[in-house]
Design an enzyme around this catalytic site. Sequence first.
Site, mmCIF file in Angstrom:
data_model
loop_
_atom_site.group_PDB
_atom_site.id
_atom_site.type_symbol
_atom_site.label_atom_id
_atom_site.label_comp_id
_atom_site.label_asym_id
_atom_site.label_seq_id
_atom_site.Cartn_x
_atom_site.Cartn_y
_atom_site.Cartn_z
ATOM 1 N N TYR A 123 0.837 -1.195 0.000
ATOM 2 C CA TYR A 123 0.000 0.000 0.000
ATOM 3 C C TYR A 123 0.874 1.248 0.000
ATOM 4 C CZ TYR A 123 -3.795 -3.191 1.387
ATOM 5 O OH TYR A 123 -4.709 -4.215 1.447
ATOM 6 N N SER A 124 0.807 1.996 -1.094
ATOM 7 C CA SER A 124 1.593 3.223 -1.270
ATOM 8 C C SER A 124 3.081 2.979 -1.010
ATOM 9 C CB SER A 124 1.062 4.348 -0.363
ATOM 10 O OG SER A 124 -0.277 4.667 -0.699
#
Length: 339
Positions: A55-56
């Site tokens: 995630y990111s």
Amino acid sequence: MQYRTLGRTGVQVSSLALGAMNFGAIGRTTQDEATAIVDAALEGGINLIDTADWYSDGESEEMVGKAIAGRRDDIVLATKANMPMGEERNHQGSSRRWLVTALDDSLRRLGVDHVDLYQIHRWDPNASDEETLSALTDLQRAGKIRYFGSSTFPAYRIVQAQWAAREYHLSRYVTEQPSYSILQRGIESHVLPVAEEYGLGVLVWSPLASGWLSGAIREGREITTSRSVLLPERFDTAIPANRARLDAVEQLAKVADEAGLTMIQLALGFVTAHPAVTSALTGPRTLDHLHSQLAAADTVLSADVLDAIDAIVAPGTDLAAHEKYDTPPALLDPSLRRR
């Protein structure tokens, strides 16, 4: 808030959990906003936080780590590995080589010495069950993880992994994290029965169907959700599958209105009603999103409401089967089903 036992672990987790995918670049959420969301989630009774290294590019884990500093022991902390982290070909997958490194990276970003649940983000056809389970078992014995689970595995792979753990005398997956919503019910016919058979905890993601069940998407309105900006083809109502979803949403909205519920309460109440489901992962991008989801924490749908939902989207039906991530590879790649 309701609390349920996570599979056969004895660990008690809230029926709604906080998914941190929107923390960072994906959801354009700042650290202050992420910390406020975590604060409000814990105050609302949520005790399970789920993130992933992917995630990111690790930013979500860093934000979660800062937000939970000083109260780690009050939280059931879950993360995931397996998705690509950079361009290097071996910085992904479920090999021992990568999982050992990936976990150390996650612990550093989270600022903790262990995670409670470490999940394999997707099934890796290039790594054997013995390879992955032996690495996870060693990481568990080293005290770096308490339990481990799978995420979005096809049902037959869940079964294979359970048998491999038994055959090689290794620890086993104790949870599965599949996609599940009123609009995507396919797992009711295969994954959920398998999870019940093996006593797995089930943490479902996308219970609001990427925003389709948030109440923001209705007939005659322009679709302007953040997810529709990222993935416009999934919300183009000229596409038959999306048209079918919109038609179902309109019917579901009437059911919710008649029951005195919001669409979010209807959606979350539906997934948490299934006896195989332990917890539904919410993925708020703002505090307002979180508060609207927390309002569904004690929602219990009546049999009449559940029957009405079944009449709109039949049990075991996916209205957008092409968006599933647990489809066996041979159904997607013709070369795998031809000699």
